[in-house]
Motif scaffolding. Structure first.
Motif, PDB file in Angstrom:
ATOM      1  N   GLY A  38      26.217   9.378   6.753  1.00  0.00           N
ATOM      2  CA  GLY A  38      26.969   8.454   7.591  1.00  0.00           C
ATOM      3  C   GLY A  38      26.645   7.001   7.277  1.00  0.00           C
ATOM      4  N   LEU A  39      25.352   6.710   7.095  1.00  0.00           N
ATOM      5  CA  LEU A  39      24.933   5.341   6.775  1.00  0.00           C
ATOM      6  C   LEU A  39      25.517   4.887   5.445  1.00  0.00           C
ATOM      7  CD1 LEU A  39      23.204   2.883   7.501  1.00  0.00           C
ATOM      8  CD2 LEU A  39      21.267   4.007   6.369  1.00  0.00           C
ATOM      9  N   ILE A  40      25.516   5.769   4.454  1.00  0.00           N
ATOM     10  CA  ILE A  40      26.085   5.423   3.146  1.00  0.00           C
ATOM     11  C   ILE A  40      27.581   5.146   3.262  1.00  0.00           C
ATOM     12  CG2 ILE A  40      26.605   6.331   0.844  1.00  0.00           C
ATOM     13  CD1 ILE A  40      23.933   7.842   0.986  1.00  0.00           C
ATOM     14  N   LEU A  41      28.287   5.981   4.025  1.00  0.00           N
ATOM     15  CA  LEU A  41      29.723   5.777   4.207  1.00  0.00           C
ATOM     16  C   LEU A  41      30.018   4.453   4.906  1.00  0.00           C
ATOM     17  CD1 LEU A  41      30.887   9.363   5.260  1.00  0.00           C
ATOM     18  CD2 LEU A  41      31.392   8.189   3.107  1.00  0.00           C
ATOM     19  N   ILE A  42      29.201   4.095   5.901  1.00  0.00           N
ATOM     20  CA  ILE A  42      29.404   2.842   6.617  1.00  0.00           C
ATOM     21  C   ILE A  42      29.140   1.649   5.698  1.00  0.00           C
ATOM     22  CG2 ILE A  42      28.520   1.384   8.487  1.00  0.00           C
ATOM     23  CD1 ILE A  42      27.999   4.019  10.035  1.00  0.00           C
ATOM     24  N   ILE A  43      28.049   1.717   4.925  1.00  0.00           N
ATOM     25  CA  ILE A  43      27.753   0.638   3.981  1.00  0.00           C
ATOM     26  C   ILE A  43      28.882   0.493   2.970  1.00  0.00           C
ATOM     27  CG2 ILE A  43      26.209  -0.061   2.108  1.00  0.00           C
ATOM     28  CD1 ILE A  43      23.916   1.233   3.681  1.00  0.00           C
ATOM     29  N   LEU A  44      29.427   1.618   2.507  1.00  0.00           N
ATOM     30  CA  LEU A  44      30.533   1.585   1.555  1.00  0.00           C
ATOM     31  C   LEU A  44      31.766   0.946   2.176  1.00  0.00           C
ATOM     32  CD1 LEU A  44      31.647   2.409  -1.214  1.00  0.00           C
ATOM     33  CD2 LEU A  44      32.221   4.649  -0.242  1.00  0.00           C
ATOM     34  N   ALA A 279      31.278   9.052  10.168  1.00  0.00           N
ATOM     35  CA  ALA A 279      30.083   8.311   9.745  1.00  0.00           C
ATOM     36  C   ALA A 279      29.365   7.693  10.935  1.00  0.00           C
ATOM     37  CB  ALA A 279      30.479   7.225   8.742  1.00  0.00           C
ATOM     38  N   PHE A 280      30.084   7.037  11.818  1.00  0.00           N
ATOM     39  CA  PHE A 280      29.439   6.396  12.964  1.00  0.00           C
ATOM     40  C   PHE A 280      28.889   7.433  13.944  1.00  0.00           C
ATOM     41  CE2 PHE A 280      31.751   2.524  11.681  1.00  0.00           C
ATOM     42  CZ  PHE A 280      30.741   1.590  11.848  1.00  0.00           C
TER      43      PHE A 280
END
Length: 299
Positions: A38-44, A279-280
């Motif tokens: 989820g964190l990777i998707l949000i950063i992306l 993601a969130f």
């Protein structure tokens, strides 16, 4: 014999404790694989939103009627085009900006209102009944219907969508903060601060609120998912973003008429919404587990 009534903790000790807590929380968080995803998707998504002008070749609102409804992986349009010939990748990238900005504003305003009401209700027992009855009244309305009612009064725009979602977020935040305040204010150090003559404002904002940050952080993270989904839902109904704004919900609404001939017009923004909400939510779950001192993380 001299006694110390207000022992001071060294700033170095405070910093060491804070760093230790942050490091411990981070270690617990990265053990949760879903939270890391989820964190990777949000950063992306944040990276795409910030660099949208650099990673896209077309204006998201620019029409090209000679290249309408191009399928995915077409030359020059790897996600295809819509019924007006607008590049789908550009619209998705710029739509990420809208989702994150509207969601962030809505959550921030909701936190300001919810934290204020929660602090007052939890700290002052005389105000507790009044504030909680107001909160219960807001809870009586289904969230999306309350947002629609507010937009019907204020008018259709993304600014009003953010305001409506923030008002919808206030009662949930207020209840969470109130519960935390009721627990923290019973601690001995709060009673000690009162006996030393500290003002209520100082106690609430310097000593109680910092100890309520864990549930607030979790709430804010998971509320971002709700805010983004609600923004897309309201725009889908025509109450949010107006054409030709590249908002994901509005794109789905526009593309549903072409579902059988150009399904990518609906599927692509739908996947964008799904991945962002996922993601969130999983990051919020991971933060809840990492910030809960009673939660045991499997080694």
């Amino acid at each position: 014999m001299e006694t110390v009534t207000n022992p001071q903790v060294s700033p170095i000790v405070k910093k060491a404790k804070k760093d230790s807590f942050l490091l411990s929380t981070w270690k617990k968080l990265i053990r949760n694989r879903l939270a890391v995803v989820g964190l990777i998707l949000i950063i992306l998504q944040v990276a795409i939103a910030i660099t949208a002008p650099l990673i896209t070749s077309y204006d998201p609102a620019r029409q090209n009627l000679e290249a309408t409804e191009l399928p995915m992986f077409s030359e020059g349009h790897w996600l295809g085009t819509d019924n007006y010939g607008r590049d789908m990748w550009s619209r998705i990238a710029y739509g990420a900006r809208i989702s994150l900005v509207v969601g962030s504003i809505a959550v921030t305003l909701g936190l300001v209102g919810g934290i204020t009401l929660g602090l007052l209700a939890g700290y002052y027992r005389k105000l507790d009944g009044i504030i909680m009855r107001i909160v219960d009244l807001l809870f009586a309305f289904p969230g999306i219907l309350l947002a629609m009612l507010i937009i019907a009064v204020l008018g259709t725009s993304l600014v009003n969508v953010a305001i409506a979602i923030s008002i919808w977020s206030i009662p949930s935040c207020a209840r969470i903060v109130r519960g935390s305040v009721l627990s923290v204010k019973k601690q001995e150090y709060i009673l000690a601060m009162k006996s030393l003559g500290a003002s209520d404002i100082r106690i609430m904002f310097k000593h109680i609120l910092p100890n309520c940050t864990a549930p607030i952080i979790v709430f804010a993270t998971m509320r971002m998912a709700t805010a983004i989904l609600s923004t897309a839902s309201l725009s889908y109904l025509g109450l949010g973003a107006q054409p030709p704004t590249p908002e994901w919900g509005a794109m789905i609404s526009q593309g549903q008429a072409y579902m059988w001939t150009s399904p990518h017009m609906t599927i692509i923004p739908g996947i964008a919404i799904m991945l962002t909400v996922f993601a969130f939510n999983v990051l919020g779950d991971g933060l809840r587990d990492a910030l809960d001192p009673n939660m045991k993380v499997n080694q």
